[in-house]
Design a protein around this motif. Structure first.
Motif, PDB file in Angstrom:
ATOM      1  N   PHE A 131      39.108  40.639  37.251  1.00 54.23           N
ATOM      2  CA  PHE A 131      38.893  41.163  35.901  1.00 54.23           C
ATOM      3  C   PHE A 131      40.078  40.748  35.039  1.00 54.23           C
ATOM      4  CE2 PHE A 131      36.417  44.012  38.582  1.00 54.23           C
ATOM      5  CZ  PHE A 131      35.216  44.088  37.874  1.00 54.23           C
ATOM      6  N   ILE A 132      39.791  40.215  33.871  1.00 56.86           N
ATOM      7  CA  ILE A 132      40.867  39.731  32.994  1.00 56.86           C
ATOM      8  C   ILE A 132      40.946  40.586  31.739  1.00 56.86           C
ATOM      9  CG2 ILE A 132      41.811  37.738  31.759  1.00 56.86           C
ATOM     10  CD1 ILE A 132      40.118  35.946  33.580  1.00 56.86           C
ATOM     11  N   ASP A 133      42.097  41.250  31.563  1.00 57.15           N
ATOM     12  CA  ASP A 133      42.349  42.009  30.333  1.00 57.15           C
ATOM     13  C   ASP A 133      43.064  41.084  29.353  1.00 57.15           C
ATOM     14  OD1 ASP A 133      42.407  44.115  28.546  1.00 57.15           O
ATOM     15  OD2 ASP A 133      44.289  44.922  29.327  1.00 57.15           O
ATOM     16  N   THR A 134      42.560  41.037  28.144  1.00 55.68           N
ATOM     17  CA  THR A 134      43.016  40.025  27.190  1.00 55.68           C
ATOM     18  C   THR A 134      43.636  40.670  25.945  1.00 55.68           C
ATOM     19  OG1 THR A 134      40.891  39.939  26.023  1.00 55.68           O
ATOM     20  CG2 THR A 134      41.130  38.517  27.956  1.00 55.68           C
ATOM     21  N   PRO A 135      44.462  39.905  25.237  1.00 54.04           N
ATOM     22  CA  PRO A 135      45.073  40.442  24.014  1.00 54.04           C
ATOM     23  C   PRO A 135      44.078  40.477  22.857  1.00 54.04           C
ATOM     24  CG  PRO A 135      45.794  38.191  24.399  1.00 54.04           C
ATOM     25  CD  PRO A 135      44.921  38.555  25.556  1.00 54.04           C
TER      26      PRO A 135
END
Ligand SMILES: Nc1ncnc2c1ncn2[C@@H]1O[C@H](COP(=O)(O)OP(=O)(O)O)[C@@H](O)[C@H]1O
Ligand SMILES: [Mg+2]
Length: 98
Positions: free
Chosen positions: A82-86
């Motif tokens: 899972f990628i949390d992005t700005p």
């Protein structure tokens, strides 16, 4: 292995919250889960560190390292990244995830 990126250009729209909950739900189901945090605010780590029980792995990284991270995670038998992005993701991020 599946990669799920949570992207929205708006700040405070729930990206980090959704990332955490999806990752924790998958972990609770028995999946092998890594969260890749590419937001310099590093909010995921703050929440994960507040927990007492085991949870998903966390890698605080940059967009440029995502490809290698995904290859490594797959090789090591991960089920989900899972990628949390700005906020306001730039073109590099979209390219890296696409
Ligand atoms: N589904 C939701 N309903 C209500 N509040 C939410 C929801 N998702 C997130 N929040 C709250 O909104 C705020 C911002 O969420 P956050 O996940 O940090 O957004 P982002 O990562 O997109 O900046 C936090 O205080 C969070 O608790
Ligand atoms: Mg966030």
């Amino acid at each position: 292995m599946r990669t799920i990126a949570i992207i929205s250009s708006k700040g405070g729209s729930g990206k980090t919250t959704l990332t955490l909950h999806l990752a924790l739900a998958a972990f609770a189901e028995g999946a092998r889960v890594v969260i890749a945090d590419v937001d310099g605010q590093r909010s995921v780590g703050q929440s994960l560190r507040a927990r007492q029980s085991p949870g998903p792995g966390l890698v605080e990284t940059t967009v440029g390292k995502l490809f290698t991270l995904r290859v490594t995670a797959e090789r090591e038998g991960c089920d989900y990244v899972f990628i949390d992005t700005p906020n306001a993701p730039d073109r590099d991020l979209v390219t890296a995830i696409g």
